[in-house]
Design an enzyme around this catalytic site. Sequence first.
Site: not given
Length: 308
Positions: A9, A81-82, A129-130, A147, A153, A240
């Site tokens: 990415r 984690k992706d 999740r958070r 996002r 962020r 997700c």
Amino acid sequence: MRHLIVGTRQSSLALTQTNWVCSQLAEFDPDVKIETEHIVTRGDRILNVTLSKVGGKGLFVKEIEQALFDKKIDFAVHSMKDMPAVIPPGLVIAAVPEREDPRDVLVSRDGRNFTELPKGAKIGTSSLRRSAQLQAARPDLEIVPLRGNIDTRLRKLEEDGLDAIVLAAAGLSRMGWLNRATERLSVDICIPAVGQGALAIQCREDDQEVIDFLAQMDHPVTRLEVTAERAFLDRMNGGCQVPIGGYAEQMDDWLSLRGFVGLPDGSVLLKEFAEGKQPRELGIQVAEKLIEKGAREILDMFGEEQNS
């Protein structure tokens, strides 16, 4: 070894991770030349809605994996984690480097830690999740969808009038910004995402020369821990769209794994813990314990919502 092309990415964090991998590989064979190919994924293109509403698995990896299949790149560097729990046939995770701290961190605007935040404080996060775990611990907090890349962020912490945001410690560390963190959140408060802090170096299954080259970066302990976490995720069939997390840790010859699944508002939070020596079996064991507690009903509820 031929000239290699790595796919990644194009975010600052993704490029930092990829450049680090390439620098490590260069130490194994300085004659290898690696070219970087920037790839835009669906998750990168859709930034105006939360990940849970985008739906689907592999939002940040599918286009990169397709480039592997099309032989436009020779290997790829992903955030673990992706990665969906199941790797497409024909591809393999050739190496899992030693991972960074898998925990989440709180970055607050005025230096207050989690328990010190005022009632009604606004916390920015894009993760169900958070948000579920934070609300379970502090129902008085207001969760604000957030996002964007890690630098975006951090900037929005000030621009959007937030009291704090929650990020992965690993991302801040790799960017050299860990000093921005106010507090590392205990896993008792916030169980990390499966594979958080780890990288996945992926290539084609039939490219043995590349596999052997990349495998030099594999860290056995991290691979064991991630294998347990991913086995848990696979058995839970989680994505997700539902709050879910798993954290494995090796101590001597034993692995421990804690996992959770819950409702987005934190009103229901199911947690389980187990220890063992076989990572896949351990992941399945924790998942089965949660299923016995009612996790399947939660997962099915969100599956129906996504398919409606």
